[in-house]
Scaffold this motif. Structure first.
Motif, short mmCIF file in Angstrom:
data_model
loop_
_atom_site.label_atom_id
_atom_site.label_comp_id
_atom_site.label_asym_id
_atom_site.label_seq_id
_atom_site.Cartn_x
_atom_site.Cartn_y
_atom_site.Cartn_z
N HIS A 37 25.91 89.79 10.98
CA HIS A 37 25.64 89.21 9.66
C HIS A 37 25.26 87.64 10.06
N HIS A 58 22.29 87.37 11.72
CA HIS A 58 21.03 87.45 10.83
C HIS A 58 20.74 86.07 10.07
N ASN A 118 29.51 86.35 0.50
CA ASN A 118 28.88 87.70 0.41
C ASN A 118 27.50 87.45 0.30
N LEU A 119 26.97 86.51 1.23
CA LEU A 119 25.49 86.12 1.36
C LEU A 119 24.62 87.29 1.43
N ARG A 120 23.75 87.33 0.71
CA ARG A 120 22.78 88.52 0.69
C ARG A 120 21.27 87.99 0.53
N GLU A 121 21.11 86.83 -0.36
CA GLU A 121 19.92 86.41 -0.28
C GLU A 121 19.83 84.87 0.07
N GLN A 134 20.67 82.43 -2.86
CA GLN A 134 22.28 82.06 -3.14
C GLN A 134 22.95 80.59 -2.58
N THR A 179 13.25 89.94 6.31
CA THR A 179 14.55 90.59 6.42
C THR A 179 14.49 91.79 7.22
N ASP A 227 24.09 96.00 5.00
CA ASP A 227 25.01 95.43 3.90
C ASP A 227 25.12 93.99 4.31
N GLN A 228 24.73 93.03 3.32
CA GLN A 228 24.58 91.62 3.84
C GLN A 228 25.95 90.92 3.40
N ALA A 229 27.12 91.70 2.95
CA ALA A 229 28.34 91.06 2.65
C ALA A 229 28.91 90.90 3.97
#
Length: 296
Positions: free
Chosen positions: A69, A72, A203-206, A209, A231, A237-239
């Motif tokens: 993550h 990413h 919990n970065l997903r986007e 945020q 993406t 799972d981006q958490a």
């Protein structure tokens, strides 16, 4: 700090010293034929900052070089973050070491031994090639070869991994993040306005945020935002990757072979001696990483 935490801190530092001693045995042989390499500890432990150190908004990143993550974020979000906020002088990004395993620990030690002005490029290179060196038959040797591209000599790499003050620094940094800030996974971000906390993101997903939190802290929303990051290839799972995803027993079965092979190639002591010492040290250190996640 309660008794449990005091004991775990003391044990962690002892484990770090044990690991440094084992690695030093191989380093002594590797450097015997070359001029001694001295690690500038003050430089290696100085803050790693991307952007203007006087920028009013601070984004602190806690990451591990073996965290997918985190890789990413480096590939998909950091370029846009630089264009929108860092390169405009509004935000400074401060990188903190939070290794999830002993291979990440070694990578973070090595990266810090490069001059500070080459750290950002080395960090990007390590994350970009993460899948290649982490899953190689000999991960530590593959990491060493990767860092040659960043300008690190083999002698410096070996001396770096046996530097106890640097190892103590990273160990203490991780413990402080865990015990004082509640960091228990990667990546974890803290958005600050000066010294004042604005938001914690674990919990970065986007990308939004981050951008919204930075604007909330006082940064200006970009007039012409960069295109939304791709993406493709992102983790499902981006958490944040929790620290517990790397069991304490893992280093003993996957990491020791690499330092042993590096020492043997350099004419070091017997493989059995190195493996035995590293297994003992890494199991203890891995166990301590787990213990520090317990609540006070």
């Amino acid at each position: 700090m309660n008794l449990h935490l005091r004991n775990s801190l003391a044990a962690a530092l002892v484990a770090a010293g044990a690991l440094a001693g084992v690695l030093a045995a191989g380093a002594a042989h590797a450097q015997a034929a070359d001029a001694p390499v001295t690690i500038d500890v003050a430089s290696a432990t100085s803050p790693r900052v991307l952007g203007d150190v006087k920028a009013p908004v601070v984004l602190e990143e806690y990451a591990s070089f073996t965290c997918p993550h985190c890789a990413h974020f480096e590939e998909a979000f950091l370029p846009q973050l630089k264009a929108d906020f860092i390169d405009t002088g509004q935000v400074q990004l401060v990188f903190h070491d939070f290794p999830l395993d002993q291979l990440a620990f070694a990578a973070e030690m090595a990266a810090r031994c490069l001059p500070p002005d080459r750290y950002t490029a080395a960090k990007g290179l390590i994350f970009k090639t993460q899948a290649q060196w982490e899953h190689a038959d000999d991960p530590l040797k593959a990491l060493q070869q990767t860092l040659r591209l960043g300008g690190m000599s083999d002698a410096t790499f070996t001396a770096c991994l046996s530097n106890k003050p640097l190892q103590d620094f990273i160990t203490q940094s991780r413990l402080d993040a865990s015990e004082k800030l509640g960091v228990d996974g990667t990546p974890t971000f803290f958005v600050k306005k000066g010294d004042a906390m604005v938001e914690k993101i674990d919990n970065l997903r986007e990308y939004s945020q981050l951008s919204e939190a930075l604007v909330k802290a006082g940064a200006k929303a970009p007039a012409n935002p960069a295109p939304a990051p791709a993406t493709t290839g992102a983790p499902a799972d981006q958490a944040a990757t929790p620290a517990s995803t790397t069991p304490a027993s893992t280093p003993a079965t996957s990491t020791p072979a690499a330092p042993a092979a590096a020492s043997a190639a350099a004419g070091g002591p017997s493989t059995g001696l190195i493996v035995g010492g590293i297994v003992a040290a890494l199991v203890v250190l891995g166990g301590i990483f787990m213990l520090t996640r317990r609540k006070k």
